[in-house]
Design a protein around this motif. Structure first.
Motif, PDB file in Angstrom:
ATOM      1  N   ILE A  33     -12.852  38.001   2.364  1.00  0.00           N
ATOM      2  CA  ILE A  33     -11.834  37.401   1.594  1.00  0.00           C
ATOM      3  C   ILE A  33     -10.791  37.072   2.695  1.00  0.00           C
ATOM      4  N   VAL A  34     -10.381  38.035   3.514  1.00  0.00           N
ATOM      5  CA  VAL A  34      -9.260  37.882   4.453  1.00  0.00           C
ATOM      6  C   VAL A  34      -9.529  36.486   5.352  1.00  0.00           C
ATOM      7  N   VAL A  35     -10.989  36.468   5.830  1.00  0.00           N
ATOM      8  CA  VAL A  35     -11.151  35.293   6.664  1.00  0.00           C
ATOM      9  C   VAL A  35     -11.361  33.993   6.025  1.00  0.00           C
ATOM     10  N   ALA A  36     -11.577  34.054   4.903  1.00  0.00           N
ATOM     11  CA  ALA A  36     -11.604  32.903   4.024  1.00  0.00           C
ATOM     12  C   ALA A  36     -10.039  32.453   3.771  1.00  0.00           C
ATOM     13  N   PHE A  37      -9.257  33.180   3.550  1.00  0.00           N
ATOM     14  CA  PHE A  37      -7.868  32.652   3.582  1.00  0.00           C
ATOM     15  C   PHE A  37      -7.170  32.420   4.473  1.00  0.00           C
ATOM     16  N   GLY A  38      -7.795  32.926   5.928  1.00  0.00           N
ATOM     17  CA  GLY A  38      -7.285  32.483   7.172  1.00  0.00           C
ATOM     18  C   GLY A  38      -7.906  31.081   7.419  1.00  0.00           C
ATOM     19  N   ARG A  39      -8.865  30.911   7.054  1.00  0.00           N
ATOM     20  CA  ARG A  39      -9.641  29.485   7.229  1.00  0.00           C
ATOM     21  C   ARG A  39      -8.835  28.316   6.358  1.00  0.00           C
ATOM     22  N   MET A  40      -8.551  28.631   5.222  1.00  0.00           N
ATOM     23  CA  MET A  40      -7.720  27.847   4.563  1.00  0.00           C
ATOM     24  C   MET A  40      -6.188  27.873   4.627  1.00  0.00           C
ATOM     25  N   SER A  41      -5.689  28.563   5.513  1.00  0.00           N
ATOM     26  CA  SER A  41      -4.368  28.555   6.096  1.00  0.00           C
ATOM     27  C   SER A  41      -3.773  27.254   6.330  1.00  0.00           C
ATOM     28  N   LYS A  42      -2.476  27.074   5.827  1.00  0.00           N
ATOM     29  CA  LYS A  42      -1.837  25.785   6.291  1.00  0.00           C
ATOM     30  C   LYS A  42      -1.134  25.916   7.641  1.00  0.00           C
ATOM     31  N   PHE A  43      -1.211  27.199   8.303  1.00  0.00           N
ATOM     32  CA  PHE A  43      -0.836  27.410   9.437  1.00  0.00           C
ATOM     33  C   PHE A  43      -1.916  27.121  10.547  1.00  0.00           C
ATOM     34  N   LYS A  44      -1.854  26.020  11.179  1.00  0.00           N
ATOM     35  CA  LYS A  44      -3.028  25.162  11.820  1.00  0.00           C
ATOM     36  C   LYS A  44      -3.789  26.012  12.891  1.00  0.00           C
ATOM     37  N   PRO A  45      -2.867  26.660  13.726  1.00  0.00           N
ATOM     38  CA  PRO A  45      -3.429  27.769  14.844  1.00  0.00           C
ATOM     39  C   PRO A  45      -4.235  28.759  14.407  1.00  0.00           C
ATOM     40  N   LEU A  46      -3.832  29.169  13.186  1.00  0.00           N
ATOM     41  CA  LEU A  46      -4.429  30.288  12.371  1.00  0.00           C
ATOM     42  C   LEU A  46      -5.823  29.955  12.007  1.00  0.00           C
TER      43      LEU A  46
END
Length: 217
Positions: A33-46
């Motif tokens: 779940i954490v990885v999924a939200f990181g994958r969809m983050s608007k913060f491009k580097p993340l």
């Protein structure tokens, strides 16, 4: 060696298989779940970093990842390897590998929810947390269950890969018995163990899926 003794040895290995299975789920499901939200983050580097992590986990063999995690502490830091480190390396490798797969399943489920429903929730005054828990989550869970079930069933079989670094799970036990008894019977019994385990997992997941039928697309 009599069949009872053989089954006892396989049963001991099966307990280790169960440990690998459950510890992997306990670690990888929330991490996904954490990885999924990181994958969809608007913060491009993340988002790019997480995409790279997912690409590595999905693009390289799980067995290779186990070897890397097991031997890296020795070759990089000079830490002595032990029996405990074999099991720990297996769990870590399984968790980070399956978290990547679960993350993509979560992401596809979340992104499949129509944006119109999210906009309607905003109009009704729902907070982000309320929108996610009451509108997004029920739909996501129902939609991703079949894909999640496939990955979980695959995990049951993948536990046998732990033999590669010397973890004494069921396949390792069966392999040792075949060599010592010069018989294929341990492999037959091991196959039955895996099949029954998968059958039980499948029944449980099917019941969960049926309970989710209260929600219709």
């Amino acid at each position: 060696m009599d069949i009872g003794t053989m089954l006892g040895i396989l049963g001991s290995g099966f307990l280790v298989t169960l440990q690998i299975f459950f510890l992997t789920l306990v670690g990888s499901l929330p991490l996904g779940i954490v990885v999924a939200f990181g994958r969809m983050s608007k913060f491009k580097p993340l988002a790019l970093l997480v995409r790279f992590y997912i690409s590595i986990m999905r693009g390289t063999p799980l067995m290779l990842q186990m070897f890397f995690i097991y031997f890296a502490p020795y070759y990089i830091f000079g830490i002595e390897l032990s029996t405990e480190s074999k099991f720990s390396a297996t769990i870590v490798a399984f968790i980070i590998n399956y978290a990547a797969y679960f993350a993509e399943i979560y992401r596809s489920g979340i992104q499949s929810v129509p944006k119109g429903q999210l906009e309607a929730a905003q109009v009704l005054g729902y907070s982000r947390v309320q929108t996610f828990t009451k509108i997004v989550l029920p739909q996501v869970v129902k939609r991703i269950l079949p894909a999640m079930a496939n990955e979980i069933i695959t995990l049951v079989k993948d536990t046998s890969l732990a033999f590669a670094i010397g973890v004494g799970e069921m396949f390792s036990s069966a392999k040792a018995l075949v060599a010592s008894q010069v018989s294929m019977l341990p492999f037959v019994f091991a196959a039955i163990f895996y099949w029954v385990f998968n059958f039980v997992v499948e029944v449980i997941l099917n019941r969960v899926e049926k309970k989710m039928n209260y929600y219709h697309d």
